[in-house]
Structures are given as structure tokens and as C-alpha cells.
Design a protein around this motif. Structure first.
Motif, PDB file in Angstrom:
ATOM      1  N   ASP A 286       0.829  -1.208   0.000  1.00  0.00           N
ATOM      2  CA  ASP A 286       0.000   0.000   0.000  1.00  0.00           C
ATOM      3  C   ASP A 286       0.865   1.260   0.000  1.00  0.00           C
ATOM      4  OD1 ASP A 286      -2.107  -1.693   0.056  1.00  0.00           O
ATOM      5  OD2 ASP A 286      -2.678  -1.326   2.144  1.00  0.00           O
ATOM      6  N   GLY A 287       1.987   1.181   0.741  1.00  0.00           N
ATOM      7  CA  GLY A 287       2.891   2.328   0.789  1.00  0.00           C
ATOM      8  C   GLY A 287       3.444   2.672  -0.582  1.00  0.00           C
ATOM      9  N   PHE A 288       3.756   1.628  -1.369  1.00  0.00           N
ATOM     10  CA  PHE A 288       4.217   1.850  -2.738  1.00  0.00           C
ATOM     11  C   PHE A 288       3.116   2.464  -3.587  1.00  0.00           C
ATOM     12  CE2 PHE A 288       7.852  -1.247  -2.377  1.00  0.00           C
ATOM     13  CZ  PHE A 288       8.814  -0.389  -2.864  1.00  0.00           C
ATOM     14  N   ALA A 289       1.890   2.006  -3.373  1.00  0.00           N
ATOM     15  CA  ALA A 289       0.786   2.415  -4.237  1.00  0.00           C
ATOM     16  C   ALA A 289       0.319   3.841  -3.931  1.00  0.00           C
ATOM     17  CB  ALA A 289      -0.375   1.435  -4.083  1.00  0.00           C
ATOM     18  N   LYS A 290       0.424   4.256  -2.658  1.00  0.00           N
ATOM     19  CA  LYS A 290      -0.073   5.583  -2.291  1.00  0.00           C
ATOM     20  C   LYS A 290       0.882   6.684  -2.756  1.00  0.00           C
ATOM     21  CE  LYS A 290      -2.728   4.128   1.671  1.00  0.00           C
ATOM     22  NZ  LYS A 290      -2.630   3.820   3.097  1.00  0.00           N
ATOM     23  N   ARG A 291       0.320   7.850  -2.967  1.00  0.00           N
ATOM     24  CA  ARG A 291       1.138   8.946  -3.469  1.00  0.00           C
ATOM     25  C   ARG A 291       2.126   9.459  -2.419  1.00  0.00           C
ATOM     26  NH1 ARG A 291       0.699  13.392  -6.821  1.00  0.00           N
ATOM     27  NH2 ARG A 291      -0.536  14.680  -5.444  1.00  0.00           N
ATOM     28  N   ARG A 292       1.695   9.473  -1.171  1.00  0.00           N
ATOM     29  CA  ARG A 292       2.630   9.923  -0.133  1.00  0.00           C
ATOM     30  C   ARG A 292       2.758   8.829   0.923  1.00  0.00           C
ATOM     31  NH1 ARG A 292       0.677  15.847   1.317  1.00  0.00           N
ATOM     32  NH2 ARG A 292      -1.273  14.688   1.567  1.00  0.00           N
ATOM     33  N   GLY A 293       3.069   7.634   0.447  1.00  0.00           N
ATOM     34  CA  GLY A 293       3.051   6.467   1.333  1.00  0.00           C
ATOM     35  C   GLY A 293       4.388   6.086   1.938  1.00  0.00           C
ATOM     36  N   GLU A 294       5.401   6.982   1.829  1.00  0.00           N
ATOM     37  CA  GLU A 294       6.738   6.592   2.308  1.00  0.00           C
ATOM     38  C   GLU A 294       6.727   6.178   3.776  1.00  0.00           C
ATOM     39  OE1 GLU A 294       6.067   9.511   0.763  1.00  0.00           O
ATOM     40  OE2 GLU A 294       7.866  10.316  -0.206  1.00  0.00           O
ATOM     41  N   GLY A 295       5.913   6.877   4.583  1.00  0.00           N
ATOM     42  CA  GLY A 295       5.868   6.569   6.010  1.00  0.00           C
ATOM     43  C   GLY A 295       5.371   5.161   6.253  1.00  0.00           C
ATOM     44  N   GLU A 296       4.279   4.831   5.552  1.00  0.00           N
ATOM     45  CA  GLU A 296       3.682   3.506   5.699  1.00  0.00           C
ATOM     46  C   GLU A 296       4.642   2.441   5.170  1.00  0.00           C
ATOM     47  OE1 GLU A 296      -0.233   3.459   4.149  1.00  0.00           O
ATOM     48  OE2 GLU A 296      -0.520   1.323   4.479  1.00  0.00           O
TER      49      GLU A 296
END
Lengths: 223, 231
Positions: free
Chosen positions: B183-193
Motif C-alpha cells: 500500500d505504501g508503494f501504491a499511495k502517493r505519499r506512502g513513504e511513512g507507511e
């Protein structure tokens, strides 16, 4: 459910492979490139660390402990850990791939050197070899089968791990495994998996020949 | 860099990170039970025949072939093949990852069991036989205790491998900690996740590895433990 219908299609769509032969070749080259680069860099770092471990015995424990932890971290997690710092780049893939080769290669270099018979070393000393000459002319050649065995395991393991780097946009043939998995397309998964196996077996066979050519004395003694 | 730190802070500060169906405790629990159950099933299926074959010292060639083949076939490919294969049987969901995980857990257990029995000195087995022990008693009373550390090592290798592959299973709607990464890869600002998920997976794998190593030392019989120290 369209994906179920797709999964029921013929296992191998030869037409698809034919139409994609050019990008498949590109991914194959990428796969070879990522593998060779990782093993070569891994070998250089391993030789350095092995020298340290052989010179200062107390360092061997910590070196194997740290490389073992690197080896334990799942590849997907290691790629993901590095992405915020090094981005979706070859550097990210290589840091992870190199770190997996270290434990295997170091362990084999040290075990190979340790396995040289003390009697041989004593004979070399008696013949007036210096420490340095003894190391390069006697110990390294005799340890070569074990060192090459380590390189072989590291290379074949790396071929498999390269596929996971598909998640950061690389992956070599792993790209087709990932895409096939996401689109439920058998042909793509099989092309990626079988291709990776073929590369691994090719390296494996290559190393057998390399080992033979590096240890001529073992070949001559066989009838 | 500071943007990345604030992303991690954002993710760790969100209420949904700690509570609810997609939270860290839930994902960690999913990851653990899926991995543990797969390893247990594989152990129950593979260990009895492995012990039987190993007792007769018959599995060496098979074991070395499995090691070589296992190394050449990428676990990512095995996962993908098993997922497509069982998609029609179990459908999308947590169970879809199981066949692949069990298939990946079994080989190291088999090969290590065979290798473990090879390390039992033949003289010890002969002495037991000479004392009139039945074959069953020789297995349970002599060979298994001596072979246990190496068998445990096989289970550990399998466990760590399964934890790694269960992470990959998140790519096809699988549960577990891999979801944070995917999900972190897929989200636009997912670096934290992404980063938090990766740290958790790494920590989980390393702690299982360490716990098992300690456990292996515990189950090593006193006799061979001392012999090992002398070397």
C-alpha cells in the motif's frame, strides 16, 4: 469475475511470448546485469572482510553476525527500507542484493582457507615461502574449490532474489512474474519463473566448468 | 529528508495505524498466525516421512537435489504459480497464500532432517541396536535427540523463508505486514507507511531467527554441546 476466466485460459500463450520477444530479451539482459553486478561487488567486499577476519580472528564472529542479520531481512522489506533514501534505482536493488551475497561468500572464503592442511603450510614454510607468497600461491589455490562453491551458491541465490526487485520497477524477468501475478496471467508468470530458473542453471553449470579450470591438479589425479 | 521523517511521523501518529482492521497490531498478528500455521502444517506433513527416510539413511541424494532445485527456482515464482493455481479453488483472501507458504516451508525441513540423521555417529546407533533397542526406540531415544538441533535449524530456515514470502503475498490482496509495504508503494505519499512496514517485517524476521537460534542451543543435548565447545 473476469480474472477467473483469464486464469482458465491456456497455460502458455505462445503468441503472446512471440509478440513480446523483444521486451523479454531486454528483461533477460537486465536480469543478468543485476545478478553479475551484485556478485562482483559482493565478491570484492567479501574478500576485504575475509582478509580482516583471517587476520584478526576475533572479528569473524561479529562479521558473520552482522551479515547473517542482513541475510535474514526479507528482500521485499530491504528494498522498501532503502527506497525512501535511494529511490526506485539500480542502487537500491544492488545494496540489497550485494548484502545477501556477503554471508555466503565470506563463510566459504574463510572455511576454504581454514581447510588447507597444516602439513602443506609447513612444507611451504620449509621451502622458504614468505607469508604473503604462501597465502597467494598455496592457500588461495587450494581453497579455490570451496570459494568457487560459495560464489556459485551466492550467484544462484541472487538470480532468484533479483525477481523480487520487480517491486521497485526492475526485477529482470521477475517483472513478468509480478505482472502475471497482478493480472492473473499464467503465461507471464511462467515466462518469468522458467526464465529465472534457466539463468540460474546456466550460471550453475558455468561455475562447475570454472571450478574445473581453476583446479587442474584435481582433474589430473582422476583417471 | 525532513519530509520523509514527517511522513513516518504522520503514519505513526494516525489513529488507524494503531487501532482497527488495518492497524499494526492486527497486521502483525495476521502475519504471525499465517506464517506459523503454514510452518506447522508443513512440519506435520513432512517431518514423519523425513524421519522415516533419514533413519534408513536413504534421503541423501534426494535431499541434495532438493537443495539445488530449491535454490534455482525463485520463491517469488513459486508464490505466483501457487496463487494462480489455487485462485479458482479458494478465491481471493488470506488462504490463497497458504499452498505456496507450505510448499516453501517443507523442503528445508526435509533436507535438514536427512542431514541431521547423517551426523549421528553410526557407532552410536549400532551400540543401541546391540543393547536390544527396537528400531522405534532407536529413533525416539537415540537418533532424534542427537539430530534435534539440526532439525530445529531446518524449521528456523523454513520459518524465516515463510515470513519473507508471506510479505510478498500482500501483492495479491494477502493480509499481514506486507500490506503496509504494498500500500505504501501504491499511495502517493506512502513513504511513512512503506518504511514502517519494512522495519516491522525486518524486525519480525530477525527476532524469529534469534529466538529460534537460542531455542536450538537449548535443545542441544548436553553431550554434544560439550563436544562442540571443545572444537
Amino acid at each position: 469475475m473476469s480474472f477467473l476466466a483469464q486464469a482458465d485460459r491456456a497455460l502458455i500463450d505462445w503468441g503472446w511470448i512471440d509478440r513480446n520477444s523483444s521486451p523479454i530479451t531486454d528483461r533477460l539482459i537486465e536480469h543478468l546485469y543485476l545478478t553479475v553486478l551484485a556478485v562482483v561487488i559482493g565478491l570484492v567486499i567479501s574478500v576485504g572482510l575475509s582478509m580482516v577476519a583471517l587476520r584478526y580472528r576475533r572479528a569473524y564472529g561479529p562479521i558473520t553476525a552482522v551479515t547473517n542479520i542482513m541475510f535474514t531481512i526479507p528482500s521485499l522489506a530491504l528494498f522498501a527500507l532503502l527506497v525512501p533514501f535511494t529511490g526506485l534505482t539500480v542502487l537500491t536493488a544492488e545494496i540489497a542484493l550485494v548484502s545477501y551475497t556477503l554471508l555466503i561468500i565470506i563463510r566459504n572464503i574463510v572455511a576454504g582457507i581454514d581447510g588447507v592442511s597444516p602439513a602443506v603450510l609447513e612444507a611451504a614454510d620449509g621451502m622458504g615461502y614468505t607469508r604473503r607468497r604462501r597465502f597467494w600461491k598455496i592457500e588461495i589455490p587450494l581453497a579455490m574449490p570451496v570459494i568457487v562453491a560459495g560464489l556459485r551458491i551466492a550467484t544462484v541465490t541472487t538470480v532468484g532474489l533479483v525477481t523480487v526487485s520487480a517491486i521497485i520497477g526492475l526485477g529482470g524477468l521477475g517483472f513478468y512474474i509480478l505482472r502475471g501475478l497482478q493480472t492473473f496471467f499464467w503465461t507471464s508468470v511462467l515466462v518469468g519463473t522458467a526464465g529465472s530458473v534457466v539463468i540460474a542453471v546456466a550460471f550453475d553449470v558455468g561455475f562447475v566448468f570454472l571450478e574445473r579450470s581453476l583446479t587442474p591438479w584435481l582433474q589430473r589425479s582422476r583417471p | 529528508m525532513s519530509e520523509f521523517v514527517s511522513r513516518v511521523g504522520e503514519f505513526l501518529g494516525a489513529g488507524s495505524t494503531w487501532q482497527g482492521s488495518g492497524s499494526i497490531p492486527v497486521r502483525l498478528w495476521e502475519h504471525l498466525w499465517i506464517s506459523t500455521l503454514s510452518v506447522l502444517i508443513a512440519a506435520v506433513v513432512i517431518l514423519p516421512p523425513a524421519v522415516f527416510i533419514a533413519h534408513r539413511r536413504k534421503g541423501a541424494l534426494l535431499a541434495s537435489s532438493i537443495v539445488n532445485i530449491g535454490r534455482a527456482v525463485p520463491s517469488f515464482g513459486i508464490l505466483a504459480i501457487a496463487v494462480l493455481w489455487f485462485l479458482g479453488v479458494v478465491g481471493l483472501g488470506p488462504w490463497l497464500a497458504f499452498p505456496a507458504l507450505i510448499a516453501l516451508a517443507a523442503p528445508p525441513m526435509f533436507t535438514n532432517t536427512v542431514a541431521a540423521f547423517e551426523t549421528v555417529p553410526p557407532g552410536v546407533v549400532e551400540a543401541a541396536r546391540g543393547m536390544g533397542m527396537t528400531e522405534r526406540r532407536i529413533i525416539t531415544g537415540v537418533e532424534l535427540p542427537l539430530a534435534l538441533p539440526v532439525i530445529m535449524e531446518g524449521i528456523r530456515i523454513a520459518y524465516v523463508q515463510v515470513i519473507a514470502t508471506a510479505t510478498l503475498a500482500a501483492l495479491v490482496a494477502g493480509p499481514g505486514l506486507g500490506r503496509f509495504i504494498v500500500d505504501g508503494f501504491a499511495k502517493r505519499r506512502g513513504e511513512g507507511e512503506l518504511f514502517t512496514g519494512a522495519v516491522l517485517v525486518a524486525l519480525l524476521a530477525v527476532s524469529i531467527e534469534m529466538a529460534f537460534s537460542a531455542f536450538e542451543k537449548m535443545v542441544t543435548p548436553m553431550g554434544i554441546r560439550r563436544a562442540g565447545n571443545e572444537r
